[in-house]
Design a protein around this motif. Structure first.
Motif, PDB file in Angstrom:
ATOM      1  N   HIS A 120      -5.749   2.123  -3.398  1.00 60.41           N
ATOM      2  CA  HIS A 120      -4.694   3.125  -3.161  1.00 60.41           C
ATOM      3  C   HIS A 120      -5.139   4.469  -3.710  1.00 60.41           C
ATOM      4  O   HIS A 120      -6.132   4.552  -4.463  1.00 60.41           O
ATOM      5  N   ASP A 121      -4.377   5.517  -3.371  1.00 59.79           N
ATOM      6  CA  ASP A 121      -4.842   6.861  -3.722  1.00 59.79           C
ATOM      7  C   ASP A 121      -4.547   7.265  -5.171  1.00 59.79           C
ATOM      8  O   ASP A 121      -4.910   8.366  -5.591  1.00 59.79           O
ATOM      9  N   ASP A 168      -2.479   2.492   2.745  1.00 58.36           N
ATOM     10  CA  ASP A 168      -1.853   3.552   1.929  1.00 58.36           C
ATOM     11  C   ASP A 168      -2.117   4.914   2.595  1.00 58.36           C
ATOM     12  O   ASP A 168      -1.248   5.783   2.619  1.00 58.36           O
ATOM     13  N   SER A 171      -0.113   5.345   5.892  1.00 55.31           N
ATOM     14  CA  SER A 171       1.303   5.663   5.626  1.00 55.31           C
ATOM     15  C   SER A 171       1.524   7.162   5.378  1.00 55.31           C
ATOM     16  O   SER A 171       2.667   7.618   5.321  1.00 55.31           O
ATOM     17  N   ASN A 172       0.432   7.927   5.253  1.00 54.13           N
ATOM     18  CA  ASN A 172       0.601   9.385   5.096  1.00 54.13           C
ATOM     19  C   ASN A 172       1.299   9.993   6.316  1.00 54.13           C
ATOM     20  O   ASN A 172       1.991  11.002   6.202  1.00 54.13           O
ATOM     21  N   SER A 244       3.830  10.028   0.072  1.00 47.89           N
ATOM     22  CA  SER A 244       4.888   9.074  -0.280  1.00 47.89           C
ATOM     23  C   SER A 244       6.234   9.518   0.262  1.00 47.89           C
ATOM     24  O   SER A 244       6.806  10.498  -0.224  1.00 47.89           O
ATOM     25  N   HIS A 248       7.256   4.424   1.067  1.00 48.38           N
ATOM     26  CA  HIS A 248       6.982   4.129  -0.340  1.00 48.38           C
ATOM     27  C   HIS A 248       8.256   3.708  -1.061  1.00 48.38           C
ATOM     28  O   HIS A 248       8.228   2.824  -1.917  1.00 48.38           O
ATOM     29  N   SER A 251       8.662   0.149  -0.358  1.00 49.27           N
ATOM     30  CA  SER A 251       7.688  -0.643  -1.125  1.00 49.27           C
ATOM     31  C   SER A 251       8.102  -0.745  -2.600  1.00 49.27           C
ATOM     32  O   SER A 251       8.000  -1.815  -3.217  1.00 49.27           O
ATOM     33  N   HIS A 264       0.384  -2.951  -2.944  1.00 50.26           N
ATOM     34  CA  HIS A 264       1.100  -1.696  -2.682  1.00 50.26           C
ATOM     35  C   HIS A 264       0.806  -1.159  -1.267  1.00 50.26           C
ATOM     36  O   HIS A 264       1.703  -0.878  -0.487  1.00 50.26           O
ATOM     37  N   GLY A 265      -0.479  -1.019  -0.952  1.00 46.37           N
ATOM     38  CA  GLY A 265      -0.867  -0.427   0.331  1.00 46.37           C
ATOM     39  C   GLY A 265      -0.361  -1.250   1.506  1.00 46.37           C
ATOM     40  O   GLY A 265       0.073  -0.695   2.523  1.00 46.37           O
ATOM     41  N   VAL A 268       3.441  -0.553   1.921  1.00 50.49           N
ATOM     42  CA  VAL A 268       3.796   0.760   2.489  1.00 50.49           C
ATOM     43  C   VAL A 268       3.393   0.831   3.958  1.00 50.49           C
ATOM     44  O   VAL A 268       4.066   1.484   4.762  1.00 50.49           O
TER      45      VAL A 268
END
Ligand SMILES: NC(=O)C1=CN([C@@H]2O[C@H](COP(=O)(O)OP(=O)(O)OC[C@H]3O[C@@H](n4cnc5c(N)ncnc54)[C@H](OP(=O)(O)O)[C@@H]3O)[C@@H](O)[C@H]2O)C=CC1
Ligand SMILES: O=C(CO)COP(=O)(O)O
Ligand SMILES: [Zn+2]
Length: 348
Positions: A120-121, A168, A171-172, A244, A248, A251, A264-265, A268
């Motif tokens: 993830h970022d 992740d 999802s941007n 996010s 997010h 999530s 997480h990724g 989302v």
């Protein structure tokens, strides 16, 4: 009088590539850090790369954390003080990196990120996510002074961690849409530059998805570069908004309802399919998001996350309560609307 100010905090040295772990001390030498490092790691990354990191310093100390928690942050602070550490090196996945990021922010010392997973970022950003009570979302913490992402190590990490990093980034798309919506409806400050960078990062990753395959080191390179770019977008924005949105929030709610069930990724990504549908309806781009996730091998359904339909729907209908962040979820979507969106998109 003109009163706007901008203060962007970014990493200074970012190394991504084969074998760059051995360039860690050279990258740090340019930063004029003083004192000895405290390596903050977790068991597997320590076993994989701890010795290679420690070998580059005359003197260092190590602390191992088992989970990201405020107890772990306190323990790292205690060890850093006892060992008279000058700066912290977070070595591992999000757990040790976020713990070190938060601890160094509290200590007021430098922090260096050495990810062993492109999951993830958060490995690059000025955000730290340490669960506290019901809070799961990230908070501001100074970003790493340097990021050293060795693609040889990232490529050997379990493939799921890399597909989570891809999701992740994918999802941007919806995060930026939520941010623009909040700008239009609630006058939330929007950065065209950060929004465009975040969106372009997702587009470039999706365009390269043919090259994102297990055992290709280039995959790790593509994903790590995208995570860096997404982290920079957050730094420019001074918030996690570019990366996010509602997906997010959903999530984070899943993390409360079924902690540790999925990465997480992955969460989302699946949630983004639903929130894209909420944004643009039946003929909208939700299928593009789903297909992009499929192309990189990330989950596209609640079942693939290991989450039952009713729990997923509960997360969708209650996610707006997570934090003060306006998104397409508004002041809450009804159960019927959540069910329709999740069923139409095949998420449930
Ligand atoms: N700051 C932010 O914006 C964000 C932060 N986060 C935080 O990050 C954490 C989740 O991130 P994630 O990276 O999944 O978490 P972890 O650090 O828990 O890593 C996931 C798993 O992968 C293992 N692992 C790490 N690297 C390797 C490797 N190279 N080879 C084999 N196994 C490896 C870890 O081992 P071991 O168990 O030994 O550590 C762990 O079991 C959470 O604490 C979350 O709160 C999540 C999203 C965003
Ligand atoms: O995960 C993140 C961005 O990808 C951080 O977002 P949050 O601020 O919602 O935790
Ligand atoms: Zn994220």
């Amino acid at each position: 009088m003109f009163e706007k100010t901008t203060w962007i905090k970014l990493p200074r040295n970012v190394l991504v590539g084969h074998g760059v772990l051995d360039d860690l001390s050279a990258a740090l030498a340019e930063l004029y850090l003083s004192g000895r490092p405290l390596v903050v790691t977790s068991p597997t990354p320590n076993e994989l790369a701890g010795d290679r990191v420690r070998a580059q310093f005359d003197d260092s100390a190590t602390v191992t954390v088992d989970q990201a928690s405020f107890d772990a942050v306190e323990r790292v602070i205690d060890v850093a003080e006892a060992e008279d550490a000058g700066y912290l090196v977070g070595l591992g996945g999000g757990k040790p990196i976020d713990t070190a990021k938060m601890a160094s922010d509290r200590l007021g010392c430098g922090f260096v990120s050495v990810p062993t997973a492109a999951s993830h970022d958060g490995i690059v950003s000025g955000r730290s996510s340490i669960p506290e009570g019901d809070t799961r979302h990230s908070v501001a913490a100074d970003p790493p002074l340097a990021v050293v992402a060795d693609t040889e190590i990232l490529a050997e990490a379990p493939w799921d961690l890399t597909t989570a990093g891809c999701a992740d980034i994918i999802s941007n798309y919806t995060a930026v849409k939520d941010w623009q919506l909040a700008h239009r409806l609630k006058n939330v400050e929007y950065s065209e530059y950060a929004g465009a960078l975040s969106q372009m990062t997702a587009e470039m990753l999706v365009e390269s998805s043919d090259a994102i395959k297990p055992e290709f080191e280039e995959s790790a390179w593509l994903v790590a570069k995208a995570l860096v770019s997404s982290g920079v977008a957050m730094s420019i924005a001074g918030s996690s908004r570019p990366a996010s949105g509602a997906e997010h929030l959903i999530s984070h709610q899943l993390d409360r309802l079924v902690p540790g069930r999925a990465l997480h990724g992955h969460q989302v990504g699946v949630a983004a399919v639903v929130t894209e549908y909420l944004h643009s309806g039946e003929r909208g781009e939700w299928a593009d998001i789903r297909d992009a996730l499929k192309d990189v091998g990330a989950p596209t359904t609640a079942a693939e996350l290991g989450i039952d339909d009713e729990t997923f729907l509960e997360a969708v209908t209650t996610a707006h309560t997570i934090r003060d962040r306006y998104t397409i979820l508004g002041d809450g979507v009804s159960d019927a609307a959540a069910r329709e969106a999740a069923a139409f998109t095949g998420v449930i």
